[in-house]
Motif scaffolding. Structure first.
Motif, mmCIF file in Angstrom:
data_model
loop_
_atom_site.group_PDB
_atom_site.id
_atom_site.type_symbol
_atom_site.label_atom_id
_atom_site.label_comp_id
_atom_site.label_asym_id
_atom_site.label_seq_id
_atom_site.Cartn_x
_atom_site.Cartn_y
_atom_site.Cartn_z
ATOM 1 N N LYS A 603 0.831 -1.189 0.041
ATOM 2 C CA LYS A 603 0.010 -0.161 -0.108
ATOM 3 C C LYS A 603 0.668 1.291 0.077
ATOM 4 O O LYS A 603 0.623 2.194 -0.635
ATOM 5 C CB LYS A 603 -0.998 -0.041 1.356
ATOM 6 C CG LYS A 603 -1.893 -1.121 1.021
ATOM 7 C CD LYS A 603 -2.702 -1.120 2.552
ATOM 8 C CE LYS A 603 -3.862 -2.297 2.385
ATOM 9 N NZ LYS A 603 -4.687 -2.134 3.882
ATOM 10 N N GLY A 677 -5.694 5.999 -4.648
ATOM 11 C CA GLY A 677 -6.017 4.878 -3.522
ATOM 12 C C GLY A 677 -7.201 4.958 -2.784
ATOM 13 O O GLY A 677 -7.580 3.929 -2.150
ATOM 14 N N ASP A 678 -7.931 5.960 -2.891
ATOM 15 C CA ASP A 678 -9.073 6.202 -2.286
ATOM 16 C C ASP A 678 -10.176 5.241 -2.804
ATOM 17 O O ASP A 678 -10.088 5.177 -4.239
ATOM 18 C CB ASP A 678 -9.785 7.794 -2.109
ATOM 19 C CG ASP A 678 -8.944 8.449 -1.218
ATOM 20 O OD1 ASP A 678 -8.176 7.846 -0.362
ATOM 21 O OD2 ASP A 678 -9.265 9.845 -0.818
ATOM 22 N N VAL A 679 -11.049 5.025 -2.083
ATOM 23 C CA VAL A 679 -12.351 4.003 -2.714
ATOM 24 C C VAL A 679 -13.617 4.833 -2.660
ATOM 25 O O VAL A 679 -13.886 5.308 -1.493
ATOM 26 C CB VAL A 679 -12.629 2.809 -1.974
ATOM 27 C CG1 VAL A 679 -13.669 1.900 -2.456
ATOM 28 C CG2 VAL A 679 -11.375 1.887 -1.925
ATOM 29 N N LYS A 688 -11.904 2.049 -6.709
ATOM 30 C CA LYS A 688 -10.684 2.812 -6.289
ATOM 31 C C LYS A 688 -10.256 3.751 -7.215
ATOM 32 O O LYS A 688 -10.090 3.328 -8.601
ATOM 33 C CB LYS A 688 -9.489 1.847 -5.842
ATOM 34 C CG LYS A 688 -8.108 2.273 -5.392
ATOM 35 C CD LYS A 688 -7.075 1.272 -5.416
ATOM 36 C CE LYS A 688 -7.281 0.315 -4.146
ATOM 37 N NZ LYS A 688 -6.338 -0.732 -4.123
ATOM 38 N N SER A 690 -7.540 5.179 -9.403
ATOM 39 C CA SER A 690 -6.131 4.651 -9.816
ATOM 40 C C SER A 690 -5.259 5.722 -10.381
ATOM 41 O O SER A 690 -3.953 5.647 -10.364
ATOM 42 C CB SER A 690 -6.438 3.605 -10.778
ATOM 43 O OG SER A 690 -6.848 4.279 -12.104
ATOM 44 N N ASN A 721 -16.626 9.012 -0.395
ATOM 45 C CA ASN A 721 -15.282 8.705 -0.132
ATOM 46 C C ASN A 721 -15.269 7.724 1.041
ATOM 47 O O ASN A 721 -15.213 8.135 2.071
ATOM 48 C CB ASN A 721 -14.397 10.018 0.261
ATOM 49 C CG ASN A 721 -12.939 9.696 -0.058
ATOM 50 O OD1 ASN A 721 -12.350 8.366 0.186
ATOM 51 N ND2 ASN A 721 -12.061 10.702 -0.451
ATOM 52 N N THR A 723 -12.903 5.917 2.099
ATOM 53 C CA THR A 723 -11.570 5.519 2.858
ATOM 54 C C THR A 723 -10.911 7.088 3.264
ATOM 55 O O THR A 723 -9.723 7.017 3.789
ATOM 56 C CB THR A 723 -10.487 4.735 1.774
ATOM 57 O OG1 THR A 723 -10.237 5.459 0.673
ATOM 58 C CG2 THR A 723 -10.838 3.590 1.766
ATOM 59 N N ALA A 789 -11.386 -1.984 1.277
ATOM 60 C CA ALA A 789 -10.714 -2.364 0.290
ATOM 61 C C ALA A 789 -11.253 -3.811 -0.160
ATOM 62 O O ALA A 789 -11.085 -4.398 -1.222
ATOM 63 C CB ALA A 789 -9.138 -2.453 0.452
#
Length: 829
Positions: A603, A677-679, A688, A690, A721, A723, A789
């Protein structure tokens, strides 16, 4: 007005003028004192110190002046020698004439760099005027205002010291003026020689590249005639006179060959001793020692060439004999060629291919030695035209044979260089047989110098590659690799770019045509003042700047990635401390987190390596600055640059309105709402992030597809958001149990079973709530926070464990059932 008042006013007026003069001078200055006597005393003391300093300066100036006189005498003598040498050269002896022209040009370039005398003269005149004013002010003080003889004596001492200092300054000024006139006279004489040399350069250029001579087939028809002319030229040039001795002919050339043979043998013996006794077997492992023995012959040649090059460089710098200095300087360059080629072969080739590699370069080395020999001994052009085409033809055929025999067991780069050498030699051979022998020599010298630079760059590249494999870990960041990256990404490419120009410059030195070569590189191919100015040196500089900016941009991007990685590590450590209730005083490093969570390292790396809009902006800004520097280097008008940028910005603003809007919305998203990287979940799409570029945000969904949202659209939407805070989301799982089940026992079973899993957030715990009285079951709601995730997998695992614990404990999970009753009608009576 009384006499006393007049006297006081006159005294103050004179004192004011005196102070104004004294304050303005560089040395011997006084400030306002209480009385005239005190002022004169201080002034006398200051002038005495200035007088002493002036005497010391005069002594130092006298020493420097003597050195200058000796220097100007040497320059004048050298100028006379070059004048006689230049005007006595025969035009057919191109090597001699080129050397004489080169000496004249070098002398002019050195003596023409004179310092400006006008500024020094102006400073001296100002000081002379200051001291004249001081003497005048002191002389104009009336005697009746000097109350006693002590004041008058002090005044007279001040006048004497001021006049003495003024006299010294005048003398220094006159001496400097005479020196300037002498230097100017020598510079004018050197300029005349340089102008004549430039004319000779043009004739040499015409002789080498335009006019040429008879082709070799015509010379073969009259071989006896040309042989006789060549023999006469050799006898005339190299036979010593019984009355006078010249350091450029006769025994000295023979001594040079003896020196060359002795030094080559000495270098070989010294290298053999070094490798035999200073590199014993105990310093090397068994495999390295075996490789060393197999390559020892090549290593001996490399070390011998290096030792010989060092010796010739030292001799060329310490000898006072002109011929020996010139010869050893050229020999050092040839030794450098041998050393770089052999060193490159040692590093890159295996033990069984070293001999083949050396053989590939032997013909071009032989040709190089022949050319250097012609240049060192100033061989007459008639001899060069007669001998060189045949020798070149033999070496060209030799190169072809070697290329065909040894092209399978050596690196492809060396095969490529050897075939390029053959092509250059073949072209030079054709040029020489057509009558342009000196042009063929020039072409060969260019390729030999280019090959030397290529091999030097190759050696550096191979050494850096070996250093990388041995000392730089594969996952090392820019803090450990910045020097290697600087050499690999900037220095080596710049050296490769400039090697073309440098090899041409060195080739021009053979005929001392460096002045003409500099003219070619500085020649303005396009000369439009206020628009653009193009020349070879400017274009090479722009290419070099490109590699410099590429490296700088790389450093900034790597630094930005390090900063992102440090933030990701800090976040991972913070999350680890929160999940494991770590004491605030305990020091936790990222390695501890990685050991406990194998996915943490991936990560962190993913967060630092992701391509973001910020990296693209760094590239755009860096290359924008580069383009501006290129425009300035090419002398594009700054007004024109401003006008172009203004027009472009206006046009781009209208044409790229949507693009710029997405760009700024992308910046806004990155600064507060979302990052790579946030979902997120938007319009029913979950995935996610990218990548965020200047146009859109890419979202990788759970099923593997990639959806692009325009930044402007995503900015105006209300998206989730998942994450942003802690990386967990609430999962609600409905479970039905049969009526009659004990809810407290069921709740405890479910909580105990889920608590043993690692797929939820333990800080928030597990809740089992009574939800509803169903038609056939009591409905319970299990609330648990699972990882965003791996949401699907975590919920599936929890459901599986709930079913397992209920089944193991005999808790019935009711499900809808339908009883079907089949009614058969009775037969009619």
């Amino acid at each position: 007005m009384t006499y006393k008042m007049m006297t006081t006013i006159t005294k103050r007026f004179i004192l004011t003028i005196l102070l104004a003069v004294l304050v303005s001078i560089e040395a011997g200055a006084v400030l306002k004192e209480s009385t005239m006597q005190q002022t004169l005393s201080v002034l006398c003391e200051e002038l005495s110190e200035t007088h002493q300093e002036q005497k010391e300066r005069a002594e130092r100036f006298e020493k420097r002046n003597k050195q200058f006189q000796r220097s100007i005498g040497r320059d004048l003598e050298l100028c006379n020698n070059i004048e006689l040498m230049l005007y006595s050269q025969k035009e057919q002896n191109v090597f001699d004439l080129a050397y004489a022209c080169g000496q004249a040009t070098s002398l002019y370039n050195r003596v023409s760099r004179t310092h400006s005398f006008k500024r020094f003269e102006q400073q001296q005149d100002e000081q002379i005027m200051q001291y004249e004013n001081l003497v005048r002010a002191l002389t104009n003080i009336p005697d009746h205002q000097l109350k006693n003889s002590s004041m008058r004596a002090t005044r007279d001492s001040c006048i004497f010291l001021a006049k003495f200092i003024e006299s010294d300054i005048r003398k220094t000024r006159e001496t400097m003026k005479d020196n300037h006139e002498q230097r100017k006279w020598v510079a004018d004489k050197a300029k005349k020689l340089n102008d004549y040399a430039l004319g000779m350069y043009e004739r040499i250029r015409q002789s080498v590249f335009v006019n040429g001579g008879q082709n070799y087939f015509q010379m073969l028809d009259r071989i006896g005639y040309y042989w006789k002319i060549s023999a006469n030229d050799i006898a005339e040039k190299y036979t010593s006179s019984k009355k006078t001795n010249s350091e450029w002919r006769g025994p000295l050339i023979g001594f040079l060959f003896i020196f060359l043979a002795v030094y080559v043998i000495g270098a070989l013996l010294l290298s053999w001793v070094i490798l035999k006794y200073l590199v014993p077997r105990r310093f090397l492992s068994r495999s390295y020692y075996r490789t060393f023995l197999e390559k020892r012959s090549c290593i001996v040649i490399c070390v011998a060439a290096t030792v010989f090059a060092i010796a010739t460089v030292i001799i060329s710098n310490v000898t006072e004999q002109n011929f020996m200095a010139m010869a050893t300087k050229l020999l050092s360059e040839y030794a450098w060629l041998i050393a770089t080629i052999t060193l490159s072969i040692i590093i890159r080739m295996s033990s069984d291919t070293v001999k083949s590699g050396i053989k590939l370069y032997v013909p071009v080395l032989i040709v190089g030695f022949i050319v250097f020999f012609f240049r060192i001994v100033f061989l007459p052009s008639t001899v060069v035209n007669l001998v060189f085409p045949v020798l070149l033809l033999i070496c060209t055929i030799w190169q072809l044979v070697i290329n065909r025999r040894h092209n399978t067991n050596v690196p492809q780069s060396d095969v490529f260089y050897s075939w390029i050498s053959f092509i250059v030699m073949a072209v030079s051979c054709v040029i020489a047989w057509m009558g342009y022998t000196l042009m063929s020599v020039q072409v060969l010298i260019w390729w030999i110098m280019q090959l030397t630079l290529i091999q030097t760059i190759t050696v550096i590249y191979d050494l850096m590659h070996s250093y990388e494999n041995r000392f730089i870990p594969k996952d090392a960041d820019v803090r450990k690799t910045w020097f290697y990256d600087a050499v690999y990404k900037m220095i080596i490419p710049i050296a490769a770019t400039l090697s073309v120009g440098l090899s041409i410059y060195w080739a021009a030195r053979v005929f001392d045509l460096t002045q003409w070569c500099e003219y070619i590189f500085r020649y303005k191919i396009v000369d439009q003042p206020g628009v653009i100015v193009l020349s070879l040196d400017r274009m090479l500089a722009c290419v070099a700047f490109a590699f410099v900016f590429n490296y700088i941009i790389y450093l900034f991007i790597q630094g930005y990635q390090l900063w992102k990685q440090s933030r990701a590590e800090a976040k991972a450590i913070s999350l680890y401390e929160r999940e494991n209730d770590v004491d605030a005083d305990e020091d936790i490093d990222i390695q501890t987190v990685i050991d406990d969570d194998p996915n943490a390292k991936a990560k962190v790396k993913a967060a630092s390596k992701a391509v973001t809009l910020s990296m693209n902006i760094i590239k755009y800004i860096g290359w924008g600055i580069y383009i501006y520097i290129v425009l300035v280097t090419l002398h594009v008008s700054r007004t024109g640059i401003t006008f172009i940028l203004t027009g472009l910005s206006t046009g781009i603003g209208f044409a790229m309105k949507d693009t710029l809007e997405n760009l700024f919305y992308g910046l806004s998203l990155m600064n507060g709402r979302v990052k790579i990287g946030d979902v997120i979940e938007c319009d029913g799409v979950r995935g996610k992030v990218s990548n965020i570029n200047y146009q859109s945000t890419l979202v990788e969904t759970i099923d593997g597809s990639v959806i692009a949202f325009l930044n402007s659209q995503l900015f105006t939407k209300n998206f989730k958001n998942m994450t942003r805070n802690h990386g967990y989301e609430m999962a609600k799982i409905t479970v039905g149990v049969a009526y009659g089940s004990k809810i407290d026992q069921v709740r405890k079973m479910i909580i105990d079973r889920i608590s043993g899993l690692d797929c939820y957030d333990p800080s928030k715990g597990v809740q089992v709530l009574f939800q509803n009285f169903g038609e056939s079951s009591v409905d319970l709601l299990v609330v648990v926070w699972v990882r965003v995730a791996s949401q699907v997998a975590d919920i599936a695992l929890i459901k599986e464990n709930i079913y397992g614990v209920l089944s193991d404990n005999g808790i019935e999970i009711p499900f809808p059932q339908t009883d079907i009753h089949i009614h058969t009608p009775l037969p009619a009576k």
